[in-house]
Design an enzyme around this catalytic site. Structure first.
Site, PDB file in Angstrom:
ATOM      1  N   GLY A 101      41.567  62.623  28.184  1.00  0.00           N
ATOM      2  CA  GLY A 101      42.841  63.178  27.748  1.00  0.00           C
ATOM      3  C   GLY A 101      43.376  64.261  28.668  1.00  0.00           C
ATOM      4  O   GLY A 101      42.738  64.674  29.632  1.00  0.00           O
ATOM      5  N   GLY A 103      43.591  67.463  29.606  1.00  0.00           N
ATOM      6  CA  GLY A 103      42.876  68.708  29.349  1.00  0.00           C
ATOM      7  C   GLY A 103      43.563  69.934  29.900  1.00  0.00           C
ATOM      8  O   GLY A 103      43.315  71.046  29.435  1.00  0.00           O
ATOM      9  N   LYS A 124      51.111  71.140  34.771  1.00  0.00           N
ATOM     10  CA  LYS A 124      49.675  71.078  35.034  1.00  0.00           C
ATOM     11  C   LYS A 124      49.156  72.497  35.215  1.00  0.00           C
ATOM     12  O   LYS A 124      49.584  73.214  36.117  1.00  0.00           O
ATOM     13  CB  LYS A 124      49.397  70.246  36.287  1.00  0.00           C
ATOM     14  CG  LYS A 124      47.907  70.018  36.547  1.00  0.00           C
ATOM     15  CD  LYS A 124      47.706  69.056  37.703  1.00  0.00           C
ATOM     16  CE  LYS A 124      46.239  68.768  37.954  1.00  0.00           C
ATOM     17  NZ  LYS A 124      46.053  67.786  39.060  1.00  0.00           N
ATOM     18  N   ASP A 136      39.467  75.774  30.447  1.00  0.00           N
ATOM     19  CA  ASP A 136      40.492  76.709  29.964  1.00  0.00           C
ATOM     20  C   ASP A 136      41.905  76.151  30.085  1.00  0.00           C
ATOM     21  O   ASP A 136      42.868  76.818  29.706  1.00  0.00           O
ATOM     22  CB  ASP A 136      40.394  78.037  30.725  1.00  0.00           C
ATOM     23  CG  ASP A 136      40.540  77.877  32.236  1.00  0.00           C
ATOM     24  OD1 ASP A 136      40.980  76.794  32.685  1.00  0.00           O
ATOM     25  OD2 ASP A 136      40.210  78.829  32.971  1.00  0.00           O
ATOM     26  N   ARG A 194      54.988  68.508  37.277  1.00  0.00           N
ATOM     27  CA  ARG A 194      54.958  67.153  37.826  1.00  0.00           C
ATOM     28  C   ARG A 194      56.040  66.309  37.151  1.00  0.00           C
ATOM     29  O   ARG A 194      56.340  66.494  35.969  1.00  0.00           O
ATOM     30  CB  ARG A 194      53.583  66.525  37.598  1.00  0.00           C
ATOM     31  CG  ARG A 194      52.443  67.419  38.041  1.00  0.00           C
ATOM     32  CD  ARG A 194      51.142  66.677  38.158  1.00  0.00           C
ATOM     33  NE  ARG A 194      50.584  66.227  36.896  1.00  0.00           N
ATOM     34  CZ  ARG A 194      49.356  65.714  36.778  1.00  0.00           C
ATOM     35  NH1 ARG A 194      48.592  65.572  37.843  1.00  0.00           N
ATOM     36  NH2 ARG A 194      48.902  65.326  35.599  1.00  0.00           N
ATOM     37  N   ASP A 274      41.060  56.983  34.821  1.00  0.00           N
ATOM     38  CA  ASP A 274      42.019  57.887  34.205  1.00  0.00           C
ATOM     39  C   ASP A 274      42.948  58.514  35.240  1.00  0.00           C
ATOM     40  O   ASP A 274      43.884  59.234  34.874  1.00  0.00           O
ATOM     41  CB  ASP A 274      41.307  58.988  33.405  1.00  0.00           C
ATOM     42  CG  ASP A 274      40.333  59.786  34.262  1.00  0.00           C
ATOM     43  OD1 ASP A 274      39.379  59.181  34.763  1.00  0.00           O
ATOM     44  OD2 ASP A 274      40.523  61.005  34.416  1.00  0.00           O
ATOM     45  N   ASN A 275      42.712  58.237  36.525  1.00  0.00           N
ATOM     46  CA  ASN A 275      43.588  58.720  37.591  1.00  0.00           C
ATOM     47  C   ASN A 275      44.374  57.583  38.242  1.00  0.00           C
ATOM     48  O   ASN A 275      44.826  57.706  39.378  1.00  0.00           O
ATOM     49  CB  ASN A 275      42.770  59.443  38.670  1.00  0.00           C
ATOM     50  CG  ASN A 275      42.168  60.735  38.160  1.00  0.00           C
ATOM     51  OD1 ASN A 275      42.673  61.352  37.238  1.00  0.00           O
ATOM     52  ND2 ASN A 275      41.060  61.147  38.762  1.00  0.00           N
ATOM     53  N   ASP A 284      47.610  62.404  40.134  1.00  0.00           N
ATOM     54  CA  ASP A 284      46.487  63.337  40.042  1.00  0.00           C
ATOM     55  C   ASP A 284      45.916  63.679  41.417  1.00  0.00           C
ATOM     56  O   ASP A 284      44.876  63.170  41.826  1.00  0.00           O
ATOM     57  CB  ASP A 284      45.387  62.784  39.122  1.00  0.00           C
ATOM     58  CG  ASP A 284      45.775  62.873  37.661  1.00  0.00           C
ATOM     59  OD1 ASP A 284      46.684  63.657  37.345  1.00  0.00           O
ATOM     60  OD2 ASP A 284      45.181  62.170  36.835  1.00  0.00           O
TER      61      ASP A 284
END
Length: 529
Positions: A101, A103, A124, A136, A194, A274-275, A284
Site C-alpha cells: 500500500g 505507505g 510523496k 514515518d 507526483r 508494486d512498482n 516510483d
C-alpha cells in the site's frame, strides 16, 4: 492561486476502508483508506515544472502564490480534494510480500484540466498512512530531488513516465539510515507532488487475488478499463474479451517502456510488482541509476547487490515475470489460460521488435539485416559484438552512441571516442577490435545510402547528449542540503533538451568523473528515502 477542478472517480466508485485514522492495519474489502497529509513545520517551494503546471492549467503566478507550498506541502487542501492512500500488495525481489500500500504517498485527488484530461495528484512524503508499517511516511530531500529531476527528465527523453509538479521542503528533519548500516542521522525532509493519469499498479490487483476477494478484483479491473482505457471499453462489448484485450494492452505498453529504458541506459533498480504501472509508465523513482560505463550486470540498488535481480540487462525478463504475476492475479475473473499466455508471449515479441527498432535508430541504420547473433553478417551479431566491446573497454554508453553519429566513415578511428573511455588500460585492450568493428560499421552504413547529414540528425534524435547521471543529481543534492536549491532547477533546465547540444553546458555532458566512481549517491543507492 486558482483552484483546480476535481472529479475523484477512484474514491467515488470504489469501496473505501471502513476504518478511519492513520493507525497501521490490514485493510480488507477496500481499494483505499481515507487519510489526510500530516502538516509540516515550514513548507517552502524549492523547484517546480512549468510543463506540468501548464498541464494542470496553472501558471507561474499560481505556483509562486504562498498557498501553493501550503497545498503541495501537505498543510492545506483545495476544494474538491479527497485525500487517500491506496491498498495494494506486491512481489518484492521475487517473493510475495503481502499487503504493502501507499505507505508514504497520499493522493490528493483527480483533477480535470482545461483540455478535459484527468490527472491524479499525489504527494510523496506527506506523512503516515494505514500502510506505513513501521515507517514515518516521510521522504528526505535527497530522494525527493532525485525523483523530481528524473520524472521530468524521462519525459523529455521520450520515455513513458509519471511526472512531477513540485518539490517542497518541509522544514523538518527526517531520520534515515542511508545504507542500513547502523548510521542513522537526521536529514532535511521534502515532498514531491507526483502527477499521472493513474497510479494504479500491478500490486493493486494482486492483493485482492491473494485474498480471494474476486468480486472486488473484478470491480477494480472493470473500473480501470473504463477510466484509464476508455477505447477498450467502447470497442469490446463482451466483458471477458474486454479484460483480455486490456491485459494484452498492458503487456504491450510494458514492452515498449522497457525498450525505452534500454535505449537511454536507465536502470530502475527495484522492479517489484508494486512498482509497475498498469499504464506502462516509469513509476516510483527510488534507487534508480543511469548506465555510465556500459555494463548489463550493473544494478544501482545496494539491496540488490548480491543477486542483481534488477540489473540493467535483466530488466526485460523481470518485466515479463511481473506480467506473469499480474496474469495469475487477474485469472480468477477471466478463467482462460491460453489467451493470457498468448499475451505474455506477445510481450516478448513486442519487446524484441521495439528493442530492435530503437537499436536500429541508435546506430543510424535505415534497414535491418536479418539473422541472429551467430550470423556474422547480421545486424544482431554486429550489435552483440559492439556490446561485448563496450563492456570490455569500459566505454560510456551515452557518449559512445552520441559520438557515433559524427564518426568519419571514410577513416573510422577509436580515437574519435577517447572521451568516452573510463580506463586507458582497458581502452588498449579493445582498441584493435573496436576499430575493426567501426570499419565494418562504416561499410554497413554505406550500404543504406543515407546522406550523412540525414543519418546524424536521425541518430541525434534518439541518442541523448544529456541524461540525469547519478553524480549530476548528487551535486544538486549537495547544494540543496547546504541551502542552495538552484542546482535542481539548473539541472532540470539542461535536461529539458536532452538531444540538443547546449553551448556552455558541456560539463553536463561529460562522463562520470573519477571522484564519483564510488561516492555515495553517485554509484549505488539504497531504498532509503
Amino acid at each position: 492561486m486558482r483552484d483546480l477542478r476535481f472529479d475523484n472517480r477512484f474514491v467515488r466508485e470504489l469501496p473505501a476502508d471502513p476504518e478511519d485514522g492513520r493507525h497501521v492495519r490490514q485493510v480488507h474489502g477496500a481499494c483505499y483508506s481515507r487519510v489526510d497529509p500530516t502538516p509540516v513545520r515550514a513548507p517552502k517551494l524549492l523547484a517546480w515544472s512549468r510543463e506540468v503546471a501548464d498541464l494542470l492549467g496553472l501558471d507561474e503566478a499560481d505556483v509562486r502564490d504562498p498557498r501553493f507550498a501550503e497545498v503541495f506541502g501537505g498543510n492545506a487542501l483545495m476544494p474538491g480534494m479527497v485525500p487517500y492512500a491506496a491498498c495494494y500488495g506486491g512481489h518484492q525481489f521475487g517473493n510475495w510480500a503481502g499487503q504493502l500500500g501507499d505507505g508514504r504517498a497520499i493522493t490528493l485527488g483527480e483533477t480535470i484540466n482545461p483540455q478535459g484530461q484527468r490527472w491524479e495528484l499525489q504527494l510523496k512524503g506527506a506523512g503516515p498512512t494505514p500502510y506505513s508499517r513501521r515507517a514515518d511516511g516521510r521522504a528526505v530531500l535527497r530522494s525527493s530531488i532525485r525523483e523530481f529531476i528524473c520524472s521530468e527528465a524521462m519525459h523529455h527523453l521520450g520515455v513513458p513516465t509519471t511526472r512531477a509538479l513540485s518539490l517542497v521542503a518541509t522544514g523538518e528533519p527526517v531520520i534515515r539510515d542511508m545504507f542500513y548500516d547502523g548510521n542513522a542521522r537526521p536529514e532535511p525532509g521534502a515532498i514531491v507532488c507526483r502527477v499521472a493519469p493513474s497510479f494504479i499498479r500491478f500490486g493493486n490487483f494482486e492483493i485482492f487475488a491473494s485474498r480471494g476477494e474476486e468480486p472486488l478484483l473484478q470491480q477494480l479491473i472493470d473500473f480501470t478499463i473504463d477510466r484509464d482505457f476508455p477505447e477498450l471499453a467502447e470497442a469490446e462489448p463482451d466483458p471477458v474479451q474486454r479484460r483480455l484485450r486490456w491485459f494484452e494492452d498492458v503487456c504491450r505498453r510494458t514492452a515498449v517502456l522497457i525498450a525505452h529504458w534500454m535505449r537511454v541506459g536507465f536502470v530502475h533498480g527495484v522492479m517489484n510488482t508494486d512498482n509497475m504501472s498498469i499504464l506502462g509508465l516509469t513509476i516510483d523513482y527510488g534507487p534508480y541509476g543511469w548506465i555510465d560505463n556500459f555494463d548489463p550486470d550493473w544494478t544501482p540498488n545496494t539491496t540488490d547487490a548480491g543477486g542483481r535481480r534488477y540489473r540493467f540487462g535483466h530488466q526485460a525478463r523481470i518485466a515479463q515475470w511481473n506480467l506473469w504475476q499480474l496474469a495469475n492475479a487477474v485469472y480468477p475473473v477471466i478463467q482462460q489460460v491460453e489467451p493470457l499466455e498468448r499475451a505474455l508471449a506477445m510481450y516478448g515479441e513486442v519487446f524484441a521488435a521495439e528493442d530492435r527498432r530503437m537499436t536500429q535508430q541508435k546506430l543510424g541504420l535505415a534497414t535491418w539485416r536479418e539473422g541472429d547473433e551467430d550470423d556474422d553478417a547480421s545486424d544482431a551479431a554486429r550489435v552483440a559484438r559492439l556490446h561485448t566491446l563496450l563492456r570490455a573497454g569500459e566505454v560510456d554508453m551515452t557518449l559512445f552512441f552520441r559520438q557515433l553519429s559524427d564518426l568519419d566513415l571514410a577513416q573510422p578511428s577509436v580515437s574519435h571516442f577517447d572521451t568516452a573511455f573510463y580506463d586507458q588500460a582497458r581502452r588498449g585492450d579493445v582498441a584493435a577490435e573496436l576499430e575493426a568493428w567501426l570499419k565494418d560499421y562504416a561499410a554497413r552504413i554505406a550500404q543504406d545510402g543515407v546522406p550523412g547529414a540525414v543519418r546524424r540528425e536521425r541518430m541525434n534524435a534518439v541518442n541523448p547528449l544529456y541524461v540525469p547521471r547519478n553524480y549530476l543529481a548528487q551535486e544538486a543534492i549537495d547544494r540543496a542540503e547546504q541551502g542552495d536549491p538552484s542546482g535542481v532547477s539548473e539541472l532540470l533546465e539542461v535536461l529539458r533538451r536532452p538531444y540538443v547540444e547546449q553551448p556552455g553546458r558541456e560539463t553536463y555532458a561529460a562522463r562520470r568523473p573519477d571522484w564519483a566512481r564510488h561516492k555515495a549517491g553517485c554509484s549505488m543507492l539504497s531504498c532509503s528515502s
